[in-house]
Design a protein around this motif. Structure first.
Motif, short mmCIF file in Angstrom:
data_model
loop_
_atom_site.label_atom_id
_atom_site.label_comp_id
_atom_site.label_asym_id
_atom_site.label_seq_id
_atom_site.Cartn_x
_atom_site.Cartn_y
_atom_site.Cartn_z
N ALA A 52 7.10 -118.85 87.89
CA ALA A 52 6.97 -117.76 86.92
C ALA A 52 5.51 -117.54 86.52
N ALA A 53 4.71 -118.60 86.57
CA ALA A 53 3.31 -118.47 86.17
C ALA A 53 2.59 -117.43 87.03
N LEU A 98 0.21 -111.97 87.21
CA LEU A 98 0.21 -110.61 87.76
C LEU A 98 0.48 -109.60 86.66
N TYR A 99 1.46 -109.90 85.80
CA TYR A 99 1.77 -109.02 84.68
C TYR A 99 0.57 -108.87 83.75
N LEU A 100 -0.09 -109.98 83.46
CA LEU A 100 -1.24 -109.94 82.57
C LEU A 100 -2.35 -109.07 83.14
N GLU A 101 -2.62 -109.21 84.42
CA GLU A 101 -3.66 -108.39 85.04
C GLU A 101 -3.27 -106.91 85.03
N PRO A 106 2.97 -110.72 72.78
CA PRO A 106 3.54 -112.07 72.66
C PRO A 106 3.44 -112.88 73.95
N LEU A 107 3.56 -112.22 75.09
CA LEU A 107 3.44 -112.93 76.36
C LEU A 107 2.04 -113.47 76.56
N VAL A 108 1.05 -112.68 76.19
CA VAL A 108 -0.34 -113.11 76.31
C VAL A 108 -0.58 -114.31 75.39
N SER A 109 -0.07 -114.24 74.18
CA SER A 109 -0.22 -115.36 73.24
C SER A 109 0.44 -116.62 73.79
N ARG A 168 0.70 -99.30 79.65
CA ARG A 168 2.10 -98.84 79.67
C ARG A 168 3.06 -99.94 80.08
N VAL A 169 2.58 -101.01 80.70
CA VAL A 169 3.47 -102.11 81.07
C VAL A 169 3.66 -103.12 79.94
#
Length: 117
Positions: free
Chosen positions: A51-52, A57-60, A84-87, A67-68
């Motif tokens: 998942a990491a 990929l999501y973070l980038e 929250p995901l970034v945190s 919009r994502v």
């Protein structure tokens, strides 16, 4: 992402310290079979590792196009840094960076480091 049993393991580990109990003792009481405990912990590590890559990929993508990013509960978008995901990723990164590194797993000899010719 995690199975029901894996979530149970994670909840036991997370809550045991708050309740003043040793996490390993609490886990052993809930899952008395040591082979099954190892299997569950292995599955958790594998899923978190996989998942990491997706989360990176999501973070980038979130840095490039907001919009994502998941909308805030109030309706407006979060700034990327407050997502929250970034945190969560930062907290995990801080924990992993502060953890002592381990050597090669027992029973295995790294290639070129001895063993049978």
């Amino acid at each position: 992402m995690f199975s029901r049993r894996e979530k149970d393991v994670l909840a036991i580990l997370a809550e045991s310290r708050r309740k003043g109990r040793d996490p390993r003792t609490a886990l052993a009481a809930a899952f008395p079979n040591p082979a099954y405990r190892r299997k569950l912990l292995w599955g958790i590590r594998q899923k978190a590792s996989g998942a990491a890559k997706d989360l990176e990929l999501y973070l980038e993508a979130a840095r490039q196009d907001r919009r994502v990013v998941a909308p805030a509960r109030g309706g407006g978008p979060y700034p990327v840094a407050a997502d929250p995901l970034v945190s969560l990723l930062r907290a995990v990164q801080g924990f992993v960076g502060a953890s002592p590194t381990k050597g090669a797993p027992k029973g295995r000899t790294p290639p070129g480091k001895g063993g049978r010719p």
